[in-house]
Design a protein around this motif. Structure first.
Motif, PDB file in Angstrom:
ATOM      1  N   GLY A   1       0.807  -1.214   0.000  1.00 51.67           N
ATOM      2  CA  GLY A   1       0.000   0.000   0.000  1.00 51.67           C
ATOM      3  C   GLY A   1       0.835   1.255   0.000  1.00 51.67           C
ATOM      4  N   ALA A   2       1.956   1.232   0.721  1.00 50.81           N
ATOM      5  CA  ALA A   2       2.812   2.414   0.814  1.00 50.81           C
ATOM      6  C   ALA A   2       3.569   2.680  -0.481  1.00 50.81           C
ATOM      7  CB  ALA A   2       3.800   2.249   1.966  1.00 50.81           C
ATOM      8  N   TYR A   3       3.993   1.612  -1.163  1.00 54.76           N
ATOM      9  CA  TYR A   3       4.749   1.770  -2.409  1.00 54.76           C
ATOM     10  C   TYR A   3       3.819   1.871  -3.614  1.00 54.76           C
ATOM     11  CZ  TYR A   3       8.202   0.933  -6.089  1.00 54.76           C
ATOM     12  OH  TYR A   3       8.993   1.045  -7.208  1.00 54.76           O
ATOM     13  N   GLY A   4       2.746   1.087  -3.564  1.00 52.98           N
ATOM     14  CA  GLY A   4       1.858   1.012  -4.709  1.00 52.98           C
ATOM     15  C   GLY A   4       2.353  -0.030  -5.691  1.00 52.98           C
ATOM     16  N   SER A   5       2.050  -1.298  -5.431  1.00 48.34           N
ATOM     17  CA  SER A   5       2.552  -2.371  -6.296  1.00 48.34           C
ATOM     18  C   SER A   5       1.387  -3.170  -6.866  1.00 48.34           C
ATOM     19  CB  SER A   5       3.496  -3.297  -5.521  1.00 48.34           C
ATOM     20  OG  SER A   5       2.850  -3.869  -4.413  1.00 48.34           O
ATOM     21  N   ILE A   6       1.440  -3.419  -8.156  1.00 43.87           N
ATOM     22  CA  ILE A   6       0.380  -4.150  -8.831  1.00 43.87           C
ATOM     23  C   ILE A   6       0.694  -5.634  -8.910  1.00 43.87           C
ATOM     24  CG2 ILE A   6       1.328  -3.882 -11.164  1.00 43.87           C
ATOM     25  CD1 ILE A   6      -2.376  -3.795 -10.059  1.00 43.87           C
ATOM     26  N   ALA A   7       1.946  -6.008  -8.675  1.00 42.20           N
ATOM     27  CA  ALA A   7       2.350  -7.412  -8.711  1.00 42.20           C
ATOM     28  C   ALA A   7       3.394  -7.646  -7.625  1.00 42.20           C
ATOM     29  CB  ALA A   7       2.924  -7.771 -10.082  1.00 42.20           C
ATOM     30  N   PRO A   8       3.416  -8.820  -6.999  1.00 40.21           N
ATOM     31  CA  PRO A   8       4.423  -9.101  -5.965  1.00 40.21           C
ATOM     32  C   PRO A   8       5.831  -8.965  -6.519  1.00 40.21           C
ATOM     33  CG  PRO A   8       2.688 -10.769  -5.959  1.00 40.21           C
ATOM     34  CD  PRO A   8       2.488  -9.946  -7.199  1.00 40.21           C
ATOM     35  N   PHE A   9       6.727  -8.374  -5.726  1.00 43.78           N
ATOM     36  CA  PHE A   9       8.123  -8.238  -6.142  1.00 43.78           C
ATOM     37  C   PHE A   9       8.995  -7.958  -4.921  1.00 43.78           C
ATOM     38  CE2 PHE A   9       6.993  -3.936  -5.509  1.00 43.78           C
ATOM     39  CZ  PHE A   9       8.131  -3.131  -5.549  1.00 43.78           C
ATOM     40  N   GLU A  10      10.308  -8.022  -5.129  1.00 41.62           N
ATOM     41  CA  GLU A  10      11.260  -7.733  -4.062  1.00 41.62           C
ATOM     42  C   GLU A  10      11.681  -6.270  -4.148  1.00 41.62           C
ATOM     43  OE1 GLU A  10      13.968 -11.149  -2.168  1.00 41.62           O
ATOM     44  OE2 GLU A  10      14.429 -10.719  -4.261  1.00 41.62           O
ATOM     45  N   LEU A  11      11.345  -5.487  -3.151  1.00 39.66           N
ATOM     46  CA  LEU A  11      11.682  -4.073  -3.124  1.00 39.66           C
ATOM     47  C   LEU A  11      13.163  -3.896  -2.796  1.00 39.66           C
ATOM     48  CD1 LEU A  11      10.692  -1.143  -3.289  1.00 39.66           C
ATOM     49  CD2 LEU A  11      10.127  -1.287  -0.839  1.00 39.66           C
ATOM     50  N   PHE A  12      13.885  -3.260  -3.719  1.00 38.73           N
ATOM     51  CA  PHE A  12      15.326  -3.041  -3.584  1.00 38.73           C
ATOM     52  C   PHE A  12      16.095  -4.350  -3.415  1.00 38.73           C
ATOM     53  CE2 PHE A  12      13.416   0.808  -1.463  1.00 38.73           C
ATOM     54  CZ  PHE A  12      13.519   1.629  -2.578  1.00 38.73           C
ATOM     55  N   GLY A  13      15.463  -5.462  -3.829  1.00 39.50           N
ATOM     56  CA  GLY A  13      16.112  -6.755  -3.732  1.00 39.50           C
ATOM     57  C   GLY A  13      16.273  -7.250  -2.303  1.00 39.50           C
ATOM     58  N   MET A  14      15.545  -6.654  -1.352  1.00 39.49           N
ATOM     59  CA  MET A  14      15.744  -7.003   0.058  1.00 39.49           C
ATOM     60  C   MET A  14      14.470  -7.458   0.768  1.00 39.49           C
ATOM     61  SD  MET A  14      18.403  -4.059   1.380  1.00 39.49           S
ATOM     62  CE  MET A  14      17.238  -2.734   1.083  1.00 39.49           C
ATOM     63  N   VAL A  15      13.337  -6.845   0.420  1.00 36.74           N
ATOM     64  CA  VAL A  15      12.128  -7.143   1.173  1.00 36.74           C
ATOM     65  C   VAL A  15      10.997  -7.456   0.203  1.00 36.74           C
ATOM     66  CG1 VAL A  15      11.529  -4.687   1.276  1.00 36.74           C
ATOM     67  CG2 VAL A  15      10.502  -6.273   2.917  1.00 36.74           C
ATOM     68  N   TRP A  16      10.197  -8.468   0.540  1.00 34.30           N
ATOM     69  CA  TRP A  16       9.124  -8.916  -0.331  1.00 34.30           C
ATOM     70  C   TRP A  16       7.899  -8.026  -0.155  1.00 34.30           C
ATOM     71  CZ3 TRP A  16       9.108 -11.822  -4.436  1.00 34.30           C
ATOM     72  CH2 TRP A  16       7.900 -12.325  -4.930  1.00 34.30           C
ATOM     73  N   VAL A  17       7.302  -7.637  -1.280  1.00 29.13           N
ATOM     74  CA  VAL A  17       6.111  -6.788  -1.290  1.00 29.13           C
ATOM     75  C   VAL A  17       5.023  -7.495  -2.092  1.00 29.13           C
ATOM     76  CG1 VAL A  17       5.144  -4.560  -1.974  1.00 29.13           C
ATOM     77  CG2 VAL A  17       7.506  -4.698  -1.157  1.00 29.13           C
ATOM     78  N   THR A  18       3.803  -7.507  -1.577  1.00 27.29           N
ATOM     79  CA  THR A  18       2.703  -8.147  -2.297  1.00 27.29           C
ATOM     80  C   THR A  18       2.004  -7.131  -3.188  1.00 27.29           C
ATOM     81  OG1 THR A  18       0.764  -9.574  -2.033  1.00 27.29           O
ATOM     82  CG2 THR A  18       0.999  -7.758  -0.472  1.00 27.29           C
ATOM     83  N   SER A  19       0.819  -7.457  -3.675  1.00 29.49           N
ATOM     84  CA  SER A  19       0.078  -6.577  -4.578  1.00 29.49           C
ATOM     85  C   SER A  19      -1.162  -6.012  -3.891  1.00 29.49           C
ATOM     86  CB  SER A  19      -0.344  -7.355  -5.822  1.00 29.49           C
ATOM     87  OG  SER A  19      -1.313  -6.657  -6.558  1.00 29.49           O
ATOM     88  N   VAL A  20      -1.564  -4.817  -4.291  1.00 28.64           N
ATOM     89  CA  VAL A  20      -2.808  -4.238  -3.766  1.00 28.64           C
ATOM     90  C   VAL A  20      -4.008  -4.726  -4.584  1.00 28.64           C
ATOM     91  CG1 VAL A  20      -1.589  -2.179  -2.972  1.00 28.64           C
ATOM     92  CG2 VAL A  20      -2.738  -2.146  -5.192  1.00 28.64           C
ATOM     93  N   ILE A  21      -3.753  -5.479  -5.616  1.00 31.37           N
ATOM     94  CA  ILE A  21      -4.758  -6.097  -6.490  1.00 31.37           C
ATOM     95  C   ILE A  21      -5.725  -5.033  -7.033  1.00 31.37           C
ATOM     96  CG2 ILE A  21      -6.247  -8.103  -6.787  1.00 31.37           C
ATOM     97  CD1 ILE A  21      -5.148  -9.297  -4.273  1.00 31.37           C
ATOM     98  N   ALA A  22      -7.006  -5.115  -6.732  1.00 30.47           N
ATOM     99  CA  ALA A  22      -8.005  -4.242  -7.367  1.00 30.47           C
ATOM    100  C   ALA A  22      -7.869  -2.775  -6.975  1.00 30.47           C
ATOM    101  CB  ALA A  22      -9.410  -4.733  -7.016  1.00 30.47           C
ATOM    102  N   LEU A  23      -7.243  -2.502  -5.847  1.00 30.24           N
ATOM    103  CA  LEU A  23      -7.192  -1.128  -5.348  1.00 30.24           C
ATOM    104  C   LEU A  23      -6.233  -0.229  -6.122  1.00 30.24           C
ATOM    105  CD1 LEU A  23      -7.366  -1.748  -1.493  1.00 30.24           C
ATOM    106  CD2 LEU A  23      -9.197  -1.065  -3.042  1.00 30.24           C
ATOM    107  N   TRP A  24      -5.477  -0.780  -7.081  1.00 28.82           N
ATOM    108  CA  TRP A  24      -4.576   0.046  -7.880  1.00 28.82           C
ATOM    109  C   TRP A  24      -5.334   1.141  -8.622  1.00 28.82           C
ATOM    110  CZ3 TRP A  24      -5.011   0.947 -13.077  1.00 28.82           C
ATOM    111  CH2 TRP A  24      -5.905   0.137 -13.775  1.00 28.82           C
TER     112      TRP A  24
END
Length: 355
Positions: free
Chosen positions: A123-146
């Motif tokens: 939610g803080a970054y705004g991600s549409i697909a799961p990914f590793e932020l800066f290669g260090m921490v896993w971030v999920t997706s906000v799905i429909a809320l994008w």
């Protein structure tokens, strides 16, 4: 009802269509879940293929938003209102989803801090697909809320461009930014924060909506050749492309984008000409469309709170019911829950308003 009887624009004129499109979005998410987690079903596979070209439903929402876009001279006040209407619900829904997801996993005895942290970061970054932020921490997706931040920033960019004295320069810059955004890599490869790429693509759709209203194109006769070409192009793209605004997927580049605009325009034109939005049968869809923001927030929260994964799919498909019947039940429960949330919130607001 003939188009000539509804030529004057009115508040809520697209509500019934918005309601239908919200139901389509829930159907897409339900079919994706069933297709990915349950035994093979030819019916579900057919529906999955039917929904593969996702540019048009989202283009419709943005065109409708552009149709009603009118910041006026006091654009800063307009942006503040849009922040309140779009971004505050986004943050509230994300926060509520994180808390409720944590509570659910505590009750299930499977709680991990990552169940909350990945959602908060999304939610803080705004991600549409799961990914590793800066290669260090896993971030999920906000799905429909994008959709909410993309719509907000799309309107913000349009307001900035409106301040350019030269209209020719404004249009060139606007469509240049749209072309640049469509050319940007898929969101699974590169994600800019706050859905900025999606906001730029949304900006073009909203500009098309503005042109529809400015030149009253929905109330003029569309050339038959234009509609035939749009229908043929849509069928072609549906079969051979997989355009998606959220993931920024445009297999045929600007051709996909143009087809999305063309198909959305034809659908809006047919909707106006039919007058179906003013019929009694459209009332339930009109309700969902009128409160589509709330509906989206409730549906978006449900997507984030519940673990829609392989394990849940396996549990739901263990009974004797056919997979399609399970899918219908899941869909009805999702729609019913979101509608109930809208009704309760509407009643609460009316009660507070009346003292």
């Amino acid at each position: 009802m003939a188009a000539v009887e509804i030529k004057k624009d009115f508040l809520g004129m697209f509500d019934a269509l918005k309601g239908v499109m919200m139901l389509v979005i829930v159907a897409v998410h339900t079919v994706d879940f069933v297709y990915d987690t349950m035994p093979f079903s030819r019916t579900i596979e057919a529906q999955k293929c039917f929904f593969r070209y996702g540019a048009v439903p989202i283009a419709l929402f943005f065109l409708i938003s552009g149709y009603s876009f009118h910041p006026g001279k006091h654009w800063k006040s307009y942006i503040k209102r849009q922040w309140k209407d779009l971004m505050v619900p986004y943050f509230v829904t994300m926060a509520a989803a994180a808390v409720l997801r944590g509570i659910l996993f505590v009750l299930l005895g499977k709680f991990r801090i990552q169940e909350i942290s990945t959602l908060v970061l999304a939610g803080a970054y705004g991600s549409i697909a799961p990914f590793e932020l800066f290669g260090m921490v896993w971030v999920t997706s906000v799905i429909a809320l994008w959709f909410l931040p993309a719509l907000f920033f799309g309107k913000f960019f349009l307001c900035l461009l409106d301040k350019i004295p030269s209209k020719k320069t404004e249009k060139l810059l606007l469509w240049g930014l749209v072309a640049l955004a469509v050319s940007f890599p898929n969101a699974s490869r590169v994600q800019l924060p706050w859905f900025l790429i999606q906001a730029l693509t949304a900006m073009g759709f909203m500009e098309a909506g503005r042109m529809l209203k400015k030149y009253k194109l929905l109330y003029k006769k569309l050339p038959v050749l234009f509609m035939v070409l749009v229908a043929a192009a849509y069928i072609w793209c549906h079969l051979y492309s997989a355009a998606n605004v959220a993931s920024n997927s445009w297999r045929f580049w600007l051709a996909d984008y143009i087809v999305g605009i063309g198909a959305a325009v034809v659908i809006l034109w047919l909707y106006i000409r039919s007058g179906i939005g003013l019929t009694v049968i459209a009332a339930p869809f009109e309700f969902i469309g009128r409160y589509s923001l709330w509906f989206l927030c409730f549906h978006g929260a449900e997507l984030l709170i519940l673990p829609w994964d392989q394990q849940l799919g396996t549990v739901l498909s263990q009974g004797s019911w056919p997979v399609f019947a399970v899918a219908v039940c899941v869909y009805c429960l999702r729609v019913g829950y979101a509608c109930l949330g809208c009704i309760l919130l509407k009643n609460r607001r009316e009660k507070n308003k009346n003292g």
